[in-house]
Design an enzyme around this catalytic site. Structure first.
Site, PDB file in Angstrom:
ATOM      1  N   LYS A  75       0.911  -1.251  -0.083  1.00 16.37           N
ATOM      2  CA  LYS A  75      -0.110   0.010  -0.052  1.00 16.37           C
ATOM      3  C   LYS A  75       0.651   1.317  -0.132  1.00 16.37           C
ATOM      4  O   LYS A  75       2.084   1.119   0.744  1.00 16.37           O
ATOM      5  CB  LYS A  75      -0.873  -0.032   1.213  1.00 16.37           C
ATOM      6  CG  LYS A  75      -1.877   1.112   1.599  1.00 16.37           C
ATOM      7  CD  LYS A  75      -2.867   1.017   2.380  1.00 16.37           C
ATOM      8  CE  LYS A  75      -3.975   2.046   2.596  1.00 16.37           C
ATOM      9  NZ  LYS A  75      -4.898   1.922   3.585  1.00 16.37           N
ATOM     10  N   SER A 150      -9.774   1.906   2.849  1.00 17.07           N
ATOM     11  CA  SER A 150      -8.795   2.544   1.860  1.00 17.07           C
ATOM     12  C   SER A 150      -7.998   1.790   1.256  1.00 17.07           C
ATOM     13  O   SER A 150      -7.347   2.243   0.391  1.00 17.07           O
ATOM     14  CB  SER A 150      -8.103   3.817   2.672  1.00 17.07           C
ATOM     15  OG  SER A 150      -7.281   3.020   3.763  1.00 17.07           O
ATOM     16  N   SER A 174     -10.051  -0.471   6.924  1.00 17.89           N
ATOM     17  CA  SER A 174      -9.720  -0.277   5.604  1.00 17.89           C
ATOM     18  C   SER A 174      -8.841  -1.472   5.260  1.00 17.89           C
ATOM     19  O   SER A 174      -8.454  -1.399   4.202  1.00 17.89           O
ATOM     20  CB  SER A 174      -8.539   0.855   5.690  1.00 17.89           C
ATOM     21  OG  SER A 174      -9.316   2.205   5.811  1.00 17.89           O
TER      22      SER A 174
END
Length: 485
Positions: A75, A150, A174
């Site tokens: 990420k 997210s 997330s």
């Protein structure tokens, strides 16, 4: 895509090389990225170079670990030395970290091969991966829908077979919510189990890094690699890290499972409820003792979170001012104008919204009325969980109230977007570990997730329940075999 253990066996038997495995991942990325947009940056040359180093070790007869030569997506809010880390924000568009985050360094040491940095909601603020300044990631099961957020880029990359594993971060759901939307396994560990050093902060008392994978075993292998004490992180826990793969079982005899009563009812999609209740029946069939548990303050989690998280974000994002690092708008006549232009042009709408909410909640005259009250509610939620865990080993609930929604459906309605994290937020507020495992599909073929919550540092209990459930079903074996336009 094969599991970590299968790929490892192929490597040590010299049936395939690390270069071949990594190249296969890069080929899949090249084929799917025009539709998925899971990655903000693909690090192909670097990945192949690392793969060659693994192959050289194998050729020399050296032993390699389970993660050696395994492609992984990272990420893009985790610092990677020499590779841009943007947090999907214009304000960090050209930021190249001079150091490696603790978790990515651990993965390098384990021989894992980063194939790229995955997309996310800007600064991890969002539930759909649509607030990214650079791309909107699509769900591999239906590319007209969101992958969740997210950490949507990481979830979509694993679900689409672009890489077998990935890292995400979870502040209010997330990791677990995108795992549910994309039909894979996603885990948020106990707060402090995994170092946050090198994770770009959103809300420091809530953020936690965790794994995505196609199976519970792969999740355990990845958690083994990243968990552990780190003196660079003041919130890191000094605890013994077990081998999480030793807790994988197919039997739940005597295991006490609590159903969180407050997670069923108004707002829950009937198809999601049906799949989750069916999963609970399966846990019973495997020998678990199932009972309903009330966590009365669970429903207040979302209200408390949207005061605490923006307040911490407001403080954490104050550093992006055009002076220290990050973007700077030069066309300004004075310092205040430079600050204003840099932040207004550098941050997207959702980030600005949360900074303003947080700054307001922390301001003189409102601190006691909002922030302090939210912290008191947080304590009450934690106490509810403590009382629940006196009666049961794990708690279960739906991971998300719905399946993946259409791109654009909620982007103009922030409150509706926030409610998607209804089931996951209280877990972060209490600092507990939680996992989403696939438990079915709705009538449109979209995945549904079962959330399994453990007490502090009881990841072992979660792995036992998740593993037994997974072994008795085949939901995790299904893949989005066609990417619809």
């Amino acid at each position: 895509m094969a599991s970590i253990r299968e790929l490892h066996q192929q490597l040590i038997r010299k049936e395939r090389s690390a270069v071949e495995i990594v190249q296969e991942s890069l080929n899949q990325i090249q084929a799917l990225e025009p539709k998925l947009h899971s990655f903000l940056q693909v690090t192909g040359d670097r990945a192949l170079e690392h793969a060659k180093q693994i192959d050289a070790k194998i050729a020399a007869g050296e032993e390699i670990g389970l993660l050696a030569g395994i492609p992984i997506g990272i990420k893009d809010n985790l610092c990677t030395q020499g590779v841009p880390t943007t947090c999907a924000s214009k304000i960090l568009q050209n930021f190249v970290p001079p150091y490696e985050s603790t978790v990515t360094q651990k993965l390098i040491d384990a021989g894992a091969v980063m194939v790229g940095k995955t997309n996310l909601d800007e600064f991890a603020m969002g539930g759909s991966s649509e607030t990214s300044a650079f791309a909107k990631t699509a769900n591999p099961w239906d590319t007209s829908r969101v992958p969740g957020g997210s950490s949507g880029g990481s979830a979509a990359a694993v679900a689409g077979g672009e890489c077998p594993i990935a890292l995400g971060s979870d502040t209010g759901g997330s990791i677990r919510q995108p795992a549910s939307f994309c039909g894979i396994v996603g885990m948020k560990p106990t707060y402090g189990l995994v170092s946050r050093y090198g994770l770009v902060a959103f809300a420091s008392s809530l953020d936690q890094i965790g794994p995505f994978a196609r199976s519970v075993e792969d999740t355990a292998i990845l958690l083994n690699a990243i968990a552990g004490y780190d003196p660079k992180d003041s919130t890191s826990l000094k605890v013994e890290i077990p081998d999480y793969t030793q807790f994988l079982t197919s039997d739940l005899k005597g295991k006490r499972v609590g159903i969180i009563k407050e997670t069923f009812g108004e707002g829950l999609d009937p198809e999601v409820e049906k799949a989750v209740r069916s999963a609970i029946d399966q846990l019973k069939a495997l020998g678990a003792e199932v009972k309903e548990i009330s966590c009365p303050r669970f429903r207040y989690g979302i209200a408390a979170y949207y005061i605490i998280a923006p307040s911490e974000a407001s403080a954490n994002l104050a550093r992006y001012d055009g002076v220290k690092y990050g973007a700077r708008i030069e066309e300004a006549e004075n310092l205040m104008e430079m600050y204003t232009k840099t932040r207004s042009q550098g941050f997207g709408a959702e980030v600005k919204r949360r900074i303003m909410i947080g700054t307001y909640a922390l301001s003189a005259g409102y601190y006691d009325a909002y922030y302090l009250k939210a912290q008191k509610v947080r304590t009450l939620i934690k106490q509810d969980f403590e009382a629940a865990f006196e009666q049961v080993d794990v708690l279960v609930s739906p991971t998300a109230p719905t399946t993946a929604f259409k791109l654009g459906d909620k982007s103009q309605d922030p409150l509706s977007m926030y409610l998607i994290d209804l089931m996951t937020i209280p877990v972060n507020l209490a600092g507990l570990p939680g996992m989403s495992v696939p438990c079915g599909f709705d009538s449109q073929g979209l995945p549904i997730g079962l959330q399994i919550i453990g007490n502090v540092l009881r990841e072992d209990q979660i792995f036992q329940v998740a593993s037994a459930y997974e072994r008795s079903t085949d939901w995790h074996t299904r893949s989005p075999n066609r990417l619809t336009a």
